[in-house]
Design a protein around this motif. Structure first.
Motif, PDB file in Angstrom:
ATOM      1  N   LEU A  38       3.048  16.071  13.989  1.00 47.29           N
ATOM      2  CA  LEU A  38       1.744  15.407  13.935  1.00 47.29           C
ATOM      3  C   LEU A  38       0.633  16.365  13.525  1.00 47.29           C
ATOM      4  O   LEU A  38       0.661  17.543  13.896  1.00 47.29           O
ATOM      5  N   SER A  85       1.604   8.928  24.308  1.00 47.49           N
ATOM      6  CA  SER A  85       1.894   7.861  23.345  1.00 47.49           C
ATOM      7  C   SER A  85       1.267   8.210  22.002  1.00 47.49           C
ATOM      8  O   SER A  85       0.222   8.876  21.943  1.00 47.49           O
ATOM      9  N   HIS A  86       1.855   7.722  20.936  1.00 48.40           N
ATOM     10  CA  HIS A  86       1.307   7.979  19.616  1.00 48.40           C
ATOM     11  C   HIS A  86       0.019   7.168  19.436  1.00 48.40           C
ATOM     12  O   HIS A  86       0.005   5.955  19.666  1.00 48.40           O
ATOM     13  N   ALA A 119      -4.180  14.005  15.853  1.00 48.16           N
ATOM     14  CA  ALA A 119      -3.201  13.040  16.363  1.00 48.16           C
ATOM     15  C   ALA A 119      -2.357  13.669  17.465  1.00 48.16           C
ATOM     16  O   ALA A 119      -2.041  13.025  18.476  1.00 48.16           O
ATOM     17  N   ASN A 120      -2.014  14.938  17.299  1.00 48.58           N
ATOM     18  CA  ASN A 120      -1.217  15.621  18.316  1.00 48.58           C
ATOM     19  C   ASN A 120      -2.007  15.789  19.614  1.00 48.58           C
ATOM     20  O   ASN A 120      -1.448  15.654  20.708  1.00 48.58           O
ATOM     21  N   TYR A 179      -1.926  12.520  21.341  1.00 52.50           N
ATOM     22  CA  TYR A 179      -0.551  12.304  21.804  1.00 52.50           C
ATOM     23  C   TYR A 179      -0.285  13.108  23.081  1.00 52.50           C
ATOM     24  O   TYR A 179       0.301  12.600  24.039  1.00 52.50           O
ATOM     25  N   SER A 208       3.904  17.944  19.517  1.00 53.02           N
ATOM     26  CA  SER A 208       4.706  17.603  18.339  1.00 53.02           C
ATOM     27  C   SER A 208       4.564  18.696  17.283  1.00 53.02           C
ATOM     28  O   SER A 208       3.499  19.309  17.170  1.00 53.02           O
TER      29      SER A 208
END
Length: 359
Positions: free
Chosen positions: A139, A152-153, A143-144, A147, A136
């Motif tokens: 993000l 999934s987030h 978090a990335n 992911y 991403s």
């Protein structure tokens, strides 16, 4: 006098971090770790260690995520039997392109850190015969990473748990992998080559070994239902209690204290974390009673294992994820080395061998 392993030998001056084993202190720059971690992001702490503006770090981390087709192709054709560390190290060795090396050293540091997280996630998915997840551009770094691993987030609590771990293990002074990176670039080699050296060193079980033993300990405690029963059985059979004791820290490992607090905050959402916190108290009491004077306290691996388990990170990702964090420290040290460089050239003492050729 020979100091095997260079133990106690001072080889460099650094402004990046300091470790005091007697006091149980780890400082990033002049700040205690616990003061650095509070309400901070990966990007903020990394920018602090690199001494780069946080907005620039955020932008460059995103830029570093944009791997070329060639790098992903190399990952896909490597033997699946290789470990993730081996696969990532191999691809990093191909990243010293003229385009990267034309950037400033600090820009290279951030770009390589951004790329390492993508390579790790991609290698993991390829090993599982899954397509890599396109990173991403929106993000944040942690978090990335989650992911890209799952597709999934992640939840807020998952990001908080892993971000605390990554910040806590981002830097730890002149350890084996950091020394390896500095030695490599001291020959005026480049940052990707130094990163390859660091990754190769981190792979060794004496340095970056995954805390699978802690997971086994906590699993056994959960199964038996008694901390004392499990620990006493191990002590009586001469087994080591995994996750306790450290070569440097003679009191509480400050990283463990930070991760413990994170576990306490998140334990309402995750029973595994609550088990880890409760078990630590009883294990510490039993060790003090049956191994007096040994000063055995939890090390970073104990709560790292609990956090990894809570976010369902598989054991084969423990050391690679540790490397995703430590890449900040490695690259900061390499930049520092090159800014005031002297090549490392220790001496050795020849010892006559009984097998020497005698004409």
């Amino acid at each position: 006098m020979i100091q095997k392993g260079l133990k106690g030998v001072v080889a460099v001056e650094t402004t990046i971090a300091s470790v005091d084993g007697e006091k149980g202190e780890l400082r990033y720059k002049d700040l205690l770790l616990k003061d650095v971690v509070e309400q901070q992001t990966f990007e903020a702490v990394a920018s602090f260690l690199w001494e780069i503006d946080e907005k620039q770090v955020t932008r460059l981390l995103v830029e570093g995520r944009q791997l070329g087709f060639d790098h992903l192709f190399v990952l896909k054709v490597l033997p699946k039997s290789l470990s993730i560390m081996d696969q990532v190290r191999t691809v990093v060795s191909s990243m010293g392109t003229p385009e990267l090396l034309a950037r400033s050293l600090k820009e290279q540091a951030v770009l390589l850190t951004g790329a390492l997280a993508v390579l790790t996630a991609a290698a993991y998915r390829i090993q599982r015969e899954q397509q890599p997840v396109t990173p991403s551009v929106e993000l944040p770094h942690v978090a990335n990473y989650l992911y890209m691993l799952s597709g999934s987030h992640p939840t807020k609590s998952e990001v908080t748990a892993l971000e605390t771990y990554l910040i806590t293990t981002m830097e730890h002074g002149m350890n084996a992998s950091t020394f390896a990176a500095r030695v490599t670039v001291s020959s005026e080699s480049d940052l990707p080559s130094g990163l390859v050296s660091a990754l190769g060193t981190m792979k060794g079980p004496l340095h970056g070994g995954a805390p699978s033993g802690v997971l086994a300990l906590l699993d056994e405690i959960a199964s038996v239902g008694s901390v004392e029963t499990v620990v006493m059985n191990k002590l009586q059979s001469g087994e080591r209690i995994m996750g306790f004791g450290h070569r440097v820290y003679k009191t509480n490992d400050p990283r463990s204290l930070v991760l413990r607090e994170a576990c306490k905050k998140l334990s309402g959402e995750e029973r595994w974390l609550q088990l880890a916190v409760e078990a630590e108290k009883e294990i510490t009491r039993l060790l003090a009673l049956h191994k007096p004077g040994r000063r055995l306290y939890t090390n970073v691996e104990y709560y790292a294992a609990a956090i990894m388990k809570s976010i369902a990170l598989p054991s084969e990702l423990f050391t690679p994820t540790f490397s995703v964090a430590r890449s900040v420290g490695w690259t900061a040290h390499m930049v520092e080395q090159l800014e005031n460089n002297v090549i490392f050239r220790p001496e050795s003492v020849y010892v006559t061998s009984v097998n020497d050729f005698a004409p």
